[in-house]
Design a protein around this motif. Structure first.
Motif, PDB file in Angstrom:
ATOM      1  N   UNK A  67       0.810  -1.217   0.000  1.00  0.00           N
ATOM      2  CA  UNK A  67       0.000   0.000   0.000  1.00  0.00           C
ATOM      3  C   UNK A  67       0.844   1.267   0.000  1.00  0.00           C
ATOM      4  N   UNK A  68       2.106   1.145   0.393  1.00  0.00           N
ATOM      5  CA  UNK A  68       3.012   2.294   0.402  1.00  0.00           C
ATOM      6  C   UNK A  68       4.310   1.882  -0.290  1.00  0.00           C
ATOM      7  N   UNK A  69       4.388   2.070  -1.616  1.00  0.00           N
ATOM      8  CA  UNK A  69       5.572   1.621  -2.363  1.00  0.00           C
ATOM      9  C   UNK A  69       6.893   2.216  -1.855  1.00  0.00           C
ATOM     10  N   UNK A  70       6.879   3.464  -1.407  1.00  0.00           N
ATOM     11  CA  UNK A  70       8.112   4.080  -0.905  1.00  0.00           C
ATOM     12  C   UNK A  70       8.585   3.366   0.364  1.00  0.00           C
ATOM     13  N   UNK A  71       7.650   3.078   1.273  1.00  0.00           N
ATOM     14  CA  UNK A  71       8.011   2.356   2.503  1.00  0.00           C
ATOM     15  C   UNK A  71       8.536   0.961   2.151  1.00  0.00           C
ATOM     16  N   UNK A  72       7.833   0.285   1.257  1.00  0.00           N
ATOM     17  CA  UNK A  72       8.257  -1.056   0.847  1.00  0.00           C
ATOM     18  C   UNK A  72       9.684  -1.011   0.295  1.00  0.00           C
ATOM     19  N   UNK A  73       9.953  -0.063  -0.598  1.00  0.00           N
ATOM     20  CA  UNK A  73      11.277   0.044  -1.218  1.00  0.00           C
ATOM     21  C   UNK A  73      12.366   0.350  -0.197  1.00  0.00           C
ATOM     22  N   UNK A  74      12.056   1.207   0.770  1.00  0.00           N
ATOM     23  CA  UNK A  74      13.071   1.624   1.749  1.00  0.00           C
ATOM     24  C   UNK A  74      13.225   0.664   2.922  1.00  0.00           C
ATOM     25  N   UNK A  75      12.108   0.090   3.398  1.00  0.00           N
ATOM     26  CA  UNK A  75      12.145  -0.666   4.649  1.00  0.00           C
ATOM     27  C   UNK A  75      12.014  -2.186   4.500  1.00  0.00           C
TER      28      UNK A  75
END
Length: 167
Positions: A8-16
């Protein structure tokens, strides 16, 4: 470890999340019901990490129904779904506590997890509980004890039927 669900949050997925993926930890995608049931049913333990007070904890009930022990943050209704034989609670937002809960959940008996689901999530058990709660709430609201409805006899009959099926 297998991680399932929508991103649901691609930026969070990519970073974390993505930096930690590899052979031992894999993201398996947003699975349909059948594939998710197979994944959960085959797991040694299910981790539930809600960030808010779950009003019920359906994913916990589903894991228990698959016979999969649960390690979860103690939030919302989740503590009422688990007992010592079916899951281990962790301090909310405490990763070390969750890791300890997960290790302990690996040693729980799968049949106890399934039995817990049957005991608290069976449709007839839930209906009986709802009816009892509604009757109690009506009595509190009116201040007058309601006449005993016919459902207690039905509930007793359902309970006897469940016992017979369990044998």
């Amino acid at each position: 470890m297998r991680i399932a669900g929508p991103i649901s949050d691609p930026a969070y997925y990519a970073a974390q999340v993505a930096p930690h993926l590899g052979e031992a930890v894999r993201y398996v995608g947003h699975l349909d019901h059948a594939a998710l049931s197979l994944l959960i049913g085959g797991a040694r333990a299910f981790l539930c990490t809600p960030c808010w007070d779950e009003p019920y904890g359906l994913v916990v009930a589903e894991a228990l129904a698959c016979g999969t022990p649960v390690a979860a943050f103690a939030r919302g209704a989740i503590p009422s779904l688990l007992d010592a034989g079916s899951g281990v609670l962790a301090t909310p937002d405490d990763v070390d506590s969750l890791a300890d809960a997960a290790r302990r959940a690996l040693h729980l008996d799968r049949s106890d997890s399934r039995a817990r689901a049957v005991a608290i999530c069976d449709v007839e058990t839930m209906i009986d509980g709802y009816e009892a709660l509604y009757e109690e709430m009506c009595a509190q609201h009116t201040g007058v004890q309601q006449p005993t409805p016919i459902w207690p006899a039905l509930a007793a009959s359902r309970s006897a039927q469940r016992s017979a099926r369990a044998l």
